[in-house]
Design a protein around this motif. Structure first.
Motif, mmCIF file in Angstrom:
data_model
loop_
_atom_site.group_PDB
_atom_site.id
_atom_site.type_symbol
_atom_site.label_atom_id
_atom_site.label_comp_id
_atom_site.label_asym_id
_atom_site.label_seq_id
_atom_site.Cartn_x
_atom_site.Cartn_y
_atom_site.Cartn_z
ATOM 1 N N LYS A 190 38.474 43.789 42.562
ATOM 2 C CA LYS A 190 39.815 43.209 42.970
ATOM 3 C C LYS A 190 39.719 42.359 44.345
ATOM 4 N N ASN A 203 47.784 38.877 56.488
ATOM 5 C CA ASN A 203 48.425 39.050 54.962
ATOM 6 C C ASN A 203 47.445 40.040 54.300
ATOM 7 N N ARG A 227 48.698 43.627 52.872
ATOM 8 C CA ARG A 227 48.265 44.263 51.574
ATOM 9 C C ARG A 227 47.622 45.614 51.543
ATOM 10 N N ASP A 258 51.974 46.455 50.952
ATOM 11 C CA ASP A 258 52.906 45.321 51.000
ATOM 12 C C ASP A 258 52.670 44.240 49.827
ATOM 13 N N GLU A 259 53.406 43.695 49.029
ATOM 14 C CA GLU A 259 53.161 42.718 48.047
ATOM 15 C C GLU A 259 53.556 41.452 48.744
ATOM 16 N N PRO A 308 53.288 37.694 48.789
ATOM 17 C CA PRO A 308 53.209 36.567 47.669
ATOM 18 C C PRO A 308 52.057 35.748 47.442
ATOM 19 N N MET A 317 49.266 36.465 47.683
ATOM 20 C CA MET A 317 48.092 37.011 46.459
ATOM 21 C C MET A 317 48.267 36.433 45.135
ATOM 22 N N ASN A 318 49.466 36.397 44.614
ATOM 23 C CA ASN A 318 49.664 35.997 43.315
ATOM 24 C C ASN A 318 49.070 34.357 43.218
#
Lengths: 232, 267
Positions: free
Chosen positions: B198, B233, B237, B241-242, B244, B246-247
């Protein structure tokens, strides 16, 4: 309580200790007690342990190595009749009979049989992993750069072969090596070697195409899987 | 409170373990977390330098283990954050001065008082590395997008799996979009395809990092630095937290997105 005493043999590389029956925790405690009683003798020693058919888990073997290390004892090999234990040892960087004691028939019984043998490995072999087997080797997963497979028979990789593979290590020239993506660093069949030097970044971009490597007229040839064998 | 113990490791040296440790530590601290980082590189300590705390070392990790001081005495409090501490490595000893059992004991002692324990692993796969991962709840592997660093990362991921500390998480550090565009560097997808774990962050190459190391102020404290933003960031994570980006990072066209971020590239 006096623990069991395990027999110790000396050989070229160090000491070989044959562990007896019983649960792993008991056996480990007995071994450590035996070592603690003769600290001067064991300090700085390189030892191999013979676990016979016992299956030793990674956490158990790792803990054993650490406890021995705290006593100044280096666990460099685990002799086992279980392929599970062998692969655990190899993944921890500990030698097995296949890497160290292959010729020492008096200590390790040769497990070869005359028929066709194969082993199925259901995981990706990462860098540093080494598999040596007296038969065919099947991998369900990738073989990454820095990993190696050595087989007396053929090698089949249901995945990407990017490490090194040696089929027919005992000289059999009819063995093949094949993979869904054949992109190795080096291939050997019997005593013939083929090197692959190319742009490693570009090599990663290659399209999937199952291929096989065969030996013909003293050279390793690579063909697409469905192509006719030029020998036939 | 039970601290989450994270070990940062790489196999290969010089890919950014210490930089990542320092930056994640200050990022988490700036989010109000209680953090202790431990320099596991006994004999080659430098986390203290990167954090700018090198002049305040009295006791170190080996002093704790050998009973010359109490745990609290060796914890150096950061100047910038009340709840950020460093346990420095000893500079005059070697890796064998500490055992995996000692590290587990130490982490257990800290656990109740901290939110995060971050351990900076030495390079290599020997005793120092095993000390560093022994107490870990989670292992983060950091690599650069080059063939040799990725090979070592692959090796270390295999060992982490074998030690039943897996699956590890991945940070790709020092990514250079220009070089990827020229075909001179693996992109994040190439790295991920091989390592198959991951991804929790991509950190762009950034010369601010070198400056920040020299002045002992982690780049995450620099609002202008791209690498600093990437580390902040990652810290978010880790907090669950999500974030963005990352996507975006996982998409094929990472180059275009990164280059937009840089204001570079051909768009």
């Amino acid at each position: 309580m006096p623990g069991a005493r395990f027999p110790i043999k000396g050989f070229k590389e160090g000491l070989l200790i044959k562990l007896g029956e019983g649960g792993w925790n008991v056996v480990q405690a007995d071994l450590l007690e035996q070592i603690d009683e003769r600290m001067d003798f064991f300090n700085g020693a390189k030892i191999a342990i013979d676990v016979d058919e016992r299956i030793v888990r990674a956490a158990e073997m790792g803990a054993m190595r650490d406890k021995l290390s705290e006593r100044g004892v280096n666990l460099f090999a685990v002799i086992s009749k279980s392929s599970v234990t062998d692969s655990v040892a190899e993944s921890l960087g500990i030698s097995t009979h296949q890497t160290i004691l292959r010729e020492k028939d008096s200590i390790v019984k040769n497990m070869l049989s005359d028929g066709e043998n194969a082993v199925l490995i259901r995981k990706t072999l990462r860098s540093g992993a080494s598999v040596k087997y007296p038969g065919h080797v099947l991998v369900e997963g990738d073989v990454n750069p820095g990993a190696e497979i050595m087989a007396e028979g053929s090698i089949y990789v249901w995945g990407k072969l990017r490490g090194s593979a040696h089929a027919g290590i005992d000289g059999s020239d009819k063995e093949i090596i094949c993979a869904l993506e054949l992109n190795p660093s080096i291939l050997r069949i019997a005593n013939i070697i083929k090197e692959f030097s190319k742009n490693k970044i570009k090599a990663l971009k290659r399209k999937n195409q199952a291929q096989k490597a065969i030996l013909s007229f003293g050279e390793i040839h690579i063909t697409d899987w469905d192509e006719q064998n030029p020998l036939k | 409170m039970t601290a989450n113990t994270i070990t940062i490791t790489s196999g290969k040296g010089g890919v950014g373990k210490t930089t990542a440790t320092a930056n994640l530590a200050v990022s988490l601290a700036s989010l109000g977390q209680k953090v202790t980082c431990i320099d596991g590189d006994i004999g080659l300590r430098n986390l203290d330098v990167v954090l700018g705390l090198e002049n305040r070392i009295v006791y170190d990790l080996v002093d704790i283990v050998e009973g010359r001081c109490r745990l609290r005495q060796a914890m150096i409090r950061d100047k910038r954050f009340e709840e950020l501490y460093l346990i420095p490595a000893a500079q005059t000893r070697d890796k064998n001065a500490v055992s995996p059992t000692d590290m587990i004991k130490l982490a257990n002692e800290l656990r109740d008082d901290m939110d995060w324990i971050i351990i900076d692993s030495p390079a290599g796969i020997e005793r120092g590395f095993r000390n560093a991962i022994a107490p870990a709840d989670e292992v983060i592997v950091i690599t650069n997008p080059d063939v040799s660093a990725v090979r070592d990362a692959d090796r270390i991921i295999g060992i982490i799996e074998a030690e039943q500390k897996g699956p590890a998480k991945l940070i790709i550090n020092r990514v250079n979009p220009q070089m990827i565009q020229r075909g001179d560097m693996m992109d994040a997808d190439d790295v991920l395809e091989l390592l198959a774990i991951k991804l929790i962050g991509i950190v762009p190459e950034d010369e601010h990092v070198i400056v920040s190391t020299n002045i002992g102020k982690p780049v995450a404290l620099d609002e202008k630095s791209r690498a600093g933003l990437a580390f902040r960031n990652i810290a978010r994570r880790l907090m669950g937290d999500e974030v963005p980006m990352m996507n975006l990072e996982l998409k094929d066209d990472i180059f275009h997105r990164l280059s937009k971020m840089f204001g570079a590239g051909g768009e």
